[in-house]
Design a protein around this motif. Sequence first.
Motif, PDB file in Angstrom:
ATOM      1  N   ARG A   1      -1.576 -40.232  -2.297  1.00  0.00           N
ATOM      2  CA  ARG A   1      -2.661 -39.272  -2.443  1.00  0.00           C
ATOM      3  C   ARG A   1      -3.840 -39.674  -1.565  1.00  0.00           C
ATOM      4  O   ARG A   1      -4.017 -40.849  -1.244  1.00  0.00           O
ATOM      5  N   VAL A   2      -4.658 -38.702  -1.189  1.00  0.00           N
ATOM      6  CA  VAL A   2      -5.885 -39.007  -0.465  1.00  0.00           C
ATOM      7  C   VAL A   2      -6.781 -39.836  -1.390  1.00  0.00           C
ATOM      8  O   VAL A   2      -7.007 -39.455  -2.542  1.00  0.00           O
ATOM      9  N   PRO A   3      -7.254 -40.988  -0.944  1.00  0.00           N
ATOM     10  CA  PRO A   3      -8.103 -41.822  -1.808  1.00  0.00           C
ATOM     11  C   PRO A   3      -9.372 -41.083  -2.230  1.00  0.00           C
ATOM     12  O   PRO A   3      -9.887 -40.239  -1.487  1.00  0.00           O
ATOM     13  N   PRO A   4      -9.894 -41.385  -3.411  1.00  0.00           N
ATOM     14  CA  PRO A   4     -11.145 -40.767  -3.872  1.00  0.00           C
ATOM     15  C   PRO A   4     -12.344 -41.391  -3.160  1.00  0.00           C
ATOM     16  O   PRO A   4     -12.948 -42.333  -3.649  1.00  0.00           O
ATOM     17  N   LEU A   5     -12.681 -40.863  -2.006  1.00  0.00           N
ATOM     18  CA  LEU A   5     -13.756 -41.435  -1.197  1.00  0.00           C
ATOM     19  C   LEU A   5     -15.138 -41.072  -1.724  1.00  0.00           C
ATOM     20  O   LEU A   5     -16.102 -41.812  -1.525  1.00  0.00           O
ATOM     21  N   PHE A   6     -15.245 -39.918  -2.396  1.00  0.00           N
ATOM     22  CA  PHE A   6     -16.557 -39.437  -2.819  1.00  0.00           C
ATOM     23  C   PHE A   6     -16.622 -39.158  -4.328  1.00  0.00           C
ATOM     24  O   PHE A   6     -17.406 -38.320  -4.761  1.00  0.00           O
ATOM     25  N   GLY A   7     -15.797 -39.853  -5.091  1.00  0.00           N
ATOM     26  CA  GLY A   7     -15.889 -39.721  -6.545  1.00  0.00           C
ATOM     27  C   GLY A   7     -14.611 -39.243  -7.201  1.00  0.00           C
ATOM     28  O   GLY A   7     -13.856 -40.023  -7.753  1.00  0.00           O
ATOM     29  N   ARG A   8     -14.331 -37.964  -7.130  1.00  0.00           N
ATOM     30  CA  ARG A   8     -13.164 -37.402  -7.826  1.00  0.00           C
ATOM     31  C   ARG A   8     -11.903 -37.561  -6.982  1.00  0.00           C
ATOM     32  O   ARG A   8     -11.969 -37.623  -5.757  1.00  0.00           O
ATOM     33  N   PRO A   9     -10.715 -37.608  -7.628  1.00  0.00           N
ATOM     34  CA  PRO A   9      -9.465 -37.815  -6.883  1.00  0.00           C
ATOM     35  C   PRO A   9      -8.827 -36.523  -6.397  1.00  0.00           C
ATOM     36  O   PRO A   9      -7.611 -36.409  -6.320  1.00  0.00           O
ATOM     37  N   THR A  10      -9.619 -35.530  -6.042  1.00  0.00           N
ATOM     38  CA  THR A  10      -9.082 -34.225  -5.679  1.00  0.00           C
ATOM     39  C   THR A  10      -8.646 -34.165  -4.211  1.00  0.00           C
ATOM     40  O   THR A  10      -9.066 -34.973  -3.385  1.00  0.00           O
ATOM     41  N   ALA A  11      -7.811 -33.180  -3.915  1.00  0.00           N
ATOM     42  CA  ALA A  11      -7.356 -32.955  -2.545  1.00  0.00           C
ATOM     43  C   ALA A  11      -7.228 -31.462  -2.313  1.00  0.00           C
ATOM     44  O   ALA A  11      -6.738 -30.736  -3.187  1.00  0.00           O
ATOM     45  N   GLN A  12      -7.649 -31.018  -1.147  1.00  0.00           N
ATOM     46  CA  GLN A  12      -7.516 -29.601  -0.788  1.00  0.00           C
ATOM     47  C   GLN A  12      -6.044 -29.225  -0.784  1.00  0.00           C
ATOM     48  O   GLN A  12      -5.186 -29.993  -0.342  1.00  0.00           O
ATOM     49  N   ALA A  13      -5.749 -28.043  -1.270  1.00  0.00           N
ATOM     50  CA  ALA A  13      -4.351 -27.608  -1.356  1.00  0.00           C
ATOM     51  C   ALA A  13      -4.289 -26.095  -1.436  1.00  0.00           C
ATOM     52  O   ALA A  13      -5.295 -25.414  -1.660  1.00  0.00           O
ATOM     53  N   ASP A  14      -3.106 -25.595  -1.246  1.00  0.00           N
ATOM     54  CA  ASP A  14      -2.774 -24.223  -1.586  1.00  0.00           C
ATOM     55  C   ASP A  14      -1.402 -24.284  -2.242  1.00  0.00           C
ATOM     56  O   ASP A  14      -0.792 -25.364  -2.309  1.00  0.00           O
ATOM     57  N   CYS A  15      -0.940 -23.170  -2.730  1.00  0.00           N
ATOM     58  CA  CYS A  15       0.357 -23.122  -3.419  1.00  0.00           C
ATOM     59  C   CYS A  15       1.168 -21.955  -2.891  1.00  0.00           C
ATOM     60  O   CYS A  15       0.633 -20.848  -2.750  1.00  0.00           O
ATOM     61  N   HIS A  16       2.438 -22.176  -2.629  1.00  0.00           N
ATOM     62  CA  HIS A  16       3.327 -21.046  -2.398  1.00  0.00           C
ATOM     63  C   HIS A  16       3.626 -20.441  -3.763  1.00  0.00           C
ATOM     64  O   HIS A  16       3.918 -21.157  -4.727  1.00  0.00           O
ATOM     65  N   SER A  17       3.540 -19.140  -3.843  1.00  0.00           N
ATOM     66  CA  SER A  17       3.806 -18.478  -5.120  1.00  0.00           C
ATOM     67  C   SER A  17       4.643 -17.230  -4.878  1.00  0.00           C
ATOM     68  O   SER A  17       4.701 -16.702  -3.772  1.00  0.00           O
ATOM     69  N   PHE A  18       5.274 -16.778  -5.934  1.00  0.00           N
ATOM     70  CA  PHE A  18       6.061 -15.551  -5.879  1.00  0.00           C
ATOM     71  C   PHE A  18       5.202 -14.390  -6.370  1.00  0.00           C
ATOM     72  O   PHE A  18       4.439 -14.524  -7.331  1.00  0.00           O
ATOM     73  N   VAL A  19       5.328 -13.256  -5.710  1.00  0.00           N
ATOM     74  CA  VAL A  19       4.624 -12.046  -6.125  1.00  0.00           C
ATOM     75  C   VAL A  19       5.582 -10.864  -6.055  1.00  0.00           C
ATOM     76  O   VAL A  19       6.631 -10.918  -5.383  1.00  0.00           O
ATOM     77  N   LEU A  20       5.203  -9.807  -6.750  1.00  0.00           N
ATOM     78  CA  LEU A  20       5.974  -8.568  -6.764  1.00  0.00           C
ATOM     79  C   LEU A  20       5.176  -7.502  -6.019  1.00  0.00           C
ATOM     80  O   LEU A  20       4.260  -6.896  -6.589  1.00  0.00           O
ATOM     81  N   PRO A  21       5.461  -7.279  -4.734  1.00  0.00           N
ATOM     82  CA  PRO A  21       4.740  -6.245  -3.987  1.00  0.00           C
ATOM     83  C   PRO A  21       4.875  -4.886  -4.684  1.00  0.00           C
ATOM     84  O   PRO A  21       5.918  -4.583  -5.276  1.00  0.00           O
ATOM     85  N   HIS A  22       3.819  -4.100  -4.618  1.00  0.00           N
ATOM     86  CA  HIS A  22       3.806  -2.852  -5.383  1.00  0.00           C
ATOM     87  C   HIS A  22       4.904  -1.894  -4.945  1.00  0.00           C
ATOM     88  O   HIS A  22       5.078  -1.604  -3.755  1.00  0.00           O
ATOM     89  N   GLN A  23       5.628  -1.400  -5.942  1.00  0.00           N
ATOM     90  CA  GLN A  23       6.627  -0.362  -5.731  1.00  0.00           C
ATOM     91  C   GLN A  23       6.295   0.800  -6.663  1.00  0.00           C
ATOM     92  O   GLN A  23       5.996   0.597  -7.840  1.00  0.00           O
TER      93      GLN A  23
ATOM     94  N   ALA B   1       0.828  -1.204   0.000  1.00  0.00           N
ATOM     95  CA  ALA B   1       0.000   0.000   0.000  1.00  0.00           C
ATOM     96  C   ALA B   1       0.861   1.252   0.000  1.00  0.00           C
ATOM     97  O   ALA B   1       0.495   2.281  -0.577  1.00  0.00           O
ATOM     98  N   GLY B   2       2.020   1.178   0.640  1.00  0.00           N
ATOM     99  CA  GLY B   2       2.920   2.322   0.687  1.00  0.00           C
ATOM    100  C   GLY B   2       3.761   2.471  -0.555  1.00  0.00           C
ATOM    101  O   GLY B   2       4.418   3.499  -0.741  1.00  0.00           O
ATOM    102  N   GLY B   3       3.737   1.443  -1.427  1.00  0.00           N
ATOM    103  CA  GLY B   3       4.528   1.522  -2.649  1.00  0.00           C
ATOM    104  C   GLY B   3       6.014   1.465  -2.400  1.00  0.00           C
ATOM    105  O   GLY B   3       6.812   1.822  -3.267  1.00  0.00           O
ATOM    106  N   ARG B   4       6.415   1.010  -1.218  1.00  0.00           N
ATOM    107  CA  ARG B   4       7.841   0.968  -0.864  1.00  0.00           C
ATOM    108  C   ARG B   4       8.180  -0.424  -0.336  1.00  0.00           C
ATOM    109  O   ARG B   4       8.848  -0.576   0.678  1.00  0.00           O
ATOM    110  N   ALA B   5       7.701  -1.397  -1.028  1.00  0.00           N
ATOM    111  CA  ALA B   5       7.806  -2.786  -0.588  1.00  0.00           C
ATOM    112  C   ALA B   5       9.101  -3.429  -1.072  1.00  0.00           C
ATOM    113  O   ALA B   5       9.851  -2.854  -1.858  1.00  0.00           O
ATOM    114  N   PRO B   6       9.354  -4.671  -0.622  1.00  0.00           N
ATOM    115  CA  PRO B   6      10.511  -5.406  -1.133  1.00  0.00           C
ATOM    116  C   PRO B   6      10.306  -5.735  -2.611  1.00  0.00           C
ATOM    117  O   PRO B   6       9.185  -5.690  -3.123  1.00  0.00           O
TER     118      PRO B   6
END
Length: 453
Positions: free
Chosen positions: A313-335, A102-107
């Motif tokens: 992997r978590v077994p497909p108990l209810f149909g699809r073979p999906t699993a809850q997840a998130d991802c670490h990602s790189f971002v460019l804080p506003h400067q 927000a300050g525009g002076r980020a890393p």
Amino acid sequence: MQPLDTSRTAGVTPTPRRRAVLAGGLGALAALGPLAAGCAAPSASASGRTRLRYWHLFGGGDGLTMQSLLRKFSKAHPEIDVEAATLQWGAPYYTKLGMAGAGGRAPELAVLHLARLAGFGPGRLLDPFDLDLLAELGVRQRDFPENIWRRGQAHGRQFAVPLDTHPTVLYYQTEVCEKAGLLAGGKLRPIRGAEEFADALRAAKKVTGRPGLVTETLGVDCIIPWRLFATFYSQTGAKVLSADGRRLALDDAKALKVLEYMASLVEEGLWLRRADYTASIGLFNEGRTAFHLNGEWEIPSFRPTGLKFSMTRVPPLFGRPTAQADCHSFVLPHQADRGGEPNRAAHTLVAWLLKHSVDWAEGGHVPAYAPVLKDPAYLKLEPQSEYRDVIDDVALDEPAWFTGSASRMWIELGAVFSGVLTGSRTPRGALAEAKQRLRALLDTPNPLAGAAS
């Protein structure tokens, strides 16, 4: 990453401060003052090298691995002076990062959980990546799973580049499962459906005399119950929120089916009713139970003890073979003045870390950079490579300001679904309360919106 994940911090119960700061909204944001906003910095260090400030939230084993990677990068790129700062995981990190943007002076560079991007003001708190520059450095869109890459976009531009995904996985004790007749060729036999999973837990219980499954079910900022619900519920094909994250889309019948199943495993004595995060790790580590559901980041907790375990992997108990997840990602804080050599250095570090993410994967995370998934060095990692194909089936939260790792939704619904496992709430009552809390979150303005305007 209490856990080693930077998605909780391995083996350490999170502190109440996470919830307090998260709930503090703009008040907590403002309290950080000039510290969060950072301070003006020249583009070159005293040595004449390009200065690159990099903020991340990696602690524990993740932090040690990142430090090692940064040392290697510095040797390969002596012209870049990397100043890495490890900040407190969770809400404090995101509050400070938001204020800096927000300050525009980020890393020049920072880490962000991908599912939090929607609430982080892309275009205001974050700057877009230069895709031509990344391509020049050897990183292209085709090098990533389409669904994960697309989640990094907003307004037609790329604001996040994924490093990994950290999904919910199934840990299992090989000796117990062998005695229970659940292995084939040293690996867990395929489990298809909710009843087959219950049967596997019953077989394991006959061997140990204890519940076949242990997970976090209670404690301060208890989020594993939410992650498990989100995993099983995603397998039904239903969504919690609409695609744009603005409306409640919870399917009552499917949600109730999942919650009733979770409760039934506890009531039958197949899932340990009461364990906080640390206890769940300790009980599995002592060989007292056959299975453990968690994020994949606990490998460093189990390896030193000599525990004979593997993962899948978590077994497909209810149909699809999906699993809850998130991802670490790189971002460019506003400067306010982003560009030049510092910006090029940020892109250079991102490309280098992606190409060297075999080392990162040793802690359990699945690399998002597809060429690494085919690297012989990665394929030799056991059990990490056993669940690598989950990268195509990860279920991220729908985009809203209150979703994603360390979010209010995780904490609030984790507390609600904890009650289903401990017995303090009925599945139907928990569903009603979850919907009430989700509606309240949908009606609450993004606390960072004011800072981003």
